[in-house]
Write a protein that holds these residues in place. Structure first.
Motif, short mmCIF file in Angstrom:
data_model
loop_
_atom_site.label_atom_id
_atom_site.label_comp_id
_atom_site.label_asym_id
_atom_site.label_seq_id
_atom_site.Cartn_x
_atom_site.Cartn_y
_atom_site.Cartn_z
N ILE A 194 0.89 -1.25 -0.23
CA ILE A 194 0.01 -0.03 -0.10
C ILE A 194 1.03 1.14 0.24
CG2 ILE A 194 -2.02 1.35 1.42
CD1 ILE A 194 -2.75 -1.30 2.56
N ALA A 248 0.52 6.70 8.66
CA ALA A 248 0.10 5.38 8.28
C ALA A 248 0.38 4.05 9.20
CB ALA A 248 0.21 4.76 6.85
N VAL A 259 1.66 5.20 0.55
CA VAL A 259 0.82 5.98 1.57
C VAL A 259 1.57 7.20 1.25
CG1 VAL A 259 0.13 4.13 3.10
CG2 VAL A 259 2.31 5.38 3.56
N THR A 267 -4.84 2.06 15.66
CA THR A 267 -6.12 2.03 15.54
C THR A 267 -6.67 0.63 14.98
OG1 THR A 267 -6.25 4.37 14.58
CG2 THR A 267 -8.28 2.95 14.16
N LEU A 268 -5.71 -0.36 14.32
CA LEU A 268 -5.87 -1.50 13.93
C LEU A 268 -5.22 -2.54 14.70
CD1 LEU A 268 -6.08 -1.03 9.86
CD2 LEU A 268 -8.10 -1.50 11.47
N ASP A 328 -4.69 10.12 -1.31
CA ASP A 328 -4.51 9.62 0.02
C ASP A 328 -4.23 8.20 0.04
OD1 ASP A 328 -6.96 11.10 0.68
OD2 ASP A 328 -8.37 9.87 -0.72
N GLY A 329 -3.30 7.86 -0.96
CA GLY A 329 -2.73 6.49 -0.95
C GLY A 329 -3.61 5.40 -1.72
N GLY A 330 -3.23 4.19 -1.72
CA GLY A 330 -3.74 2.92 -2.32
C GLY A 330 -3.17 1.89 -2.40
N ALA A 335 -2.15 -3.65 14.91
CA ALA A 335 -1.16 -4.79 14.28
C ALA A 335 0.15 -4.43 14.79
CB ALA A 335 -1.42 -4.58 12.98
N ILE A 360 1.47 -6.71 5.28
CA ILE A 360 1.38 -5.71 4.40
C ILE A 360 2.49 -4.83 4.50
CG2 ILE A 360 -0.07 -3.47 4.55
CD1 ILE A 360 -2.03 -5.99 3.91
N LEU A 375 -1.54 4.43 12.24
CA LEU A 375 -2.98 4.00 12.00
C LEU A 375 -3.05 2.27 12.16
CD1 LEU A 375 -5.83 4.62 10.88
CD2 LEU A 375 -4.95 4.02 8.71
N TYR A 376 -2.17 1.74 11.56
CA TYR A 376 -2.33 0.16 11.61
C TYR A 376 -1.63 -0.35 13.03
CZ TYR A 376 -3.43 -1.05 6.98
OH TYR A 376 -4.37 -1.30 5.79
#
Lengths: 134, 134
Positions: free
Chosen positions: B10, B18, B12, B25-26, B74-76, B28, B53, B21-22
């Protein structure tokens, strides 16, 4: 919170051609297509040793991948699906952190019949994220 | 031919954001960033139980993900990496089937130091495919 990568979903304009590409050219194990009228897609699963690729073809006039395929006529990676142990706890934690849950915010049965939610791609580096209760 | 999904990459715009976030928030497991000047990227790996990832941030003015990030601010999701047992045999088989190999067509050391090749997204449903010798 997130566990295994359950699958990577790739939207494709021609599901038969994409299945043949993964089966014949890439030598992978490819399932038969299954229509999922309640989701507006037909799915084919590619079984890899550690995860799955989900090929998505549009089903019906109102397919949720119709706009994506109009923007990406060759197809493209549509979303990532992470497994979580408790989808309601995951949702509440993500909402508390400011992430947007798509739709009603209530989990619905996904392609595997398990509860799923989708998270807004703007909140996850342009990546549409599906959470599936494992 | 293809084996495990080695990683999903991904791209970013902000690698620190990022990574947070991982991680936060997630929930990981997130590695420290590593500059890869020979590839024009900085990488962060998210370790999931079954795959990884790879977060890619641009490094330097000529980063190969610069255009991608200009199109996707935004990234992808940038590419998928499949493992193969024999990258030269895989390349020759794919070329015989009409698939286009990017660059010189000769494997180069990738982010893990193993030989990699990239395949043209137009030949794989709009998905940039990396092959890595396992």
């Amino acid at each position: 919170m997130i566990g295994r990568l359950n699958h990577v979903a790739i939207a494709v304009p021609d599901l038969a051609a994409a299945s043949a590409l993964y089966r014949d050219t890439l030598g992978a194990t490819v399932s038969e297509p299954v229509d999922q009228p309640e989701h507006g897609v037909t799915t084919v699963f590619i079984d890899l040793p550690n995860t799955k690729i989900e090929l998505l073809g549009a089903l019906g006039a109102d397919s949720p991948i119709g706009k994506f395929l109009a923007r990406n006529p060759d197809g493209g990676i549509h979303h990532l699906c992470y497994e979580v142990d408790d989808i309601l706890a995951a949702r509440d934690s993500l909402k508390a952190a400011g992430a947007r849950v798509l739709g009603s915010g209530e989990p619905r049965p996904g392609a595997h019949g398990k509860p799923v939610l989708f998270l807004h791609p703007k909140d996850f580096n342009g990546t549409l994220v599906e959470l599936e209760q494992a």
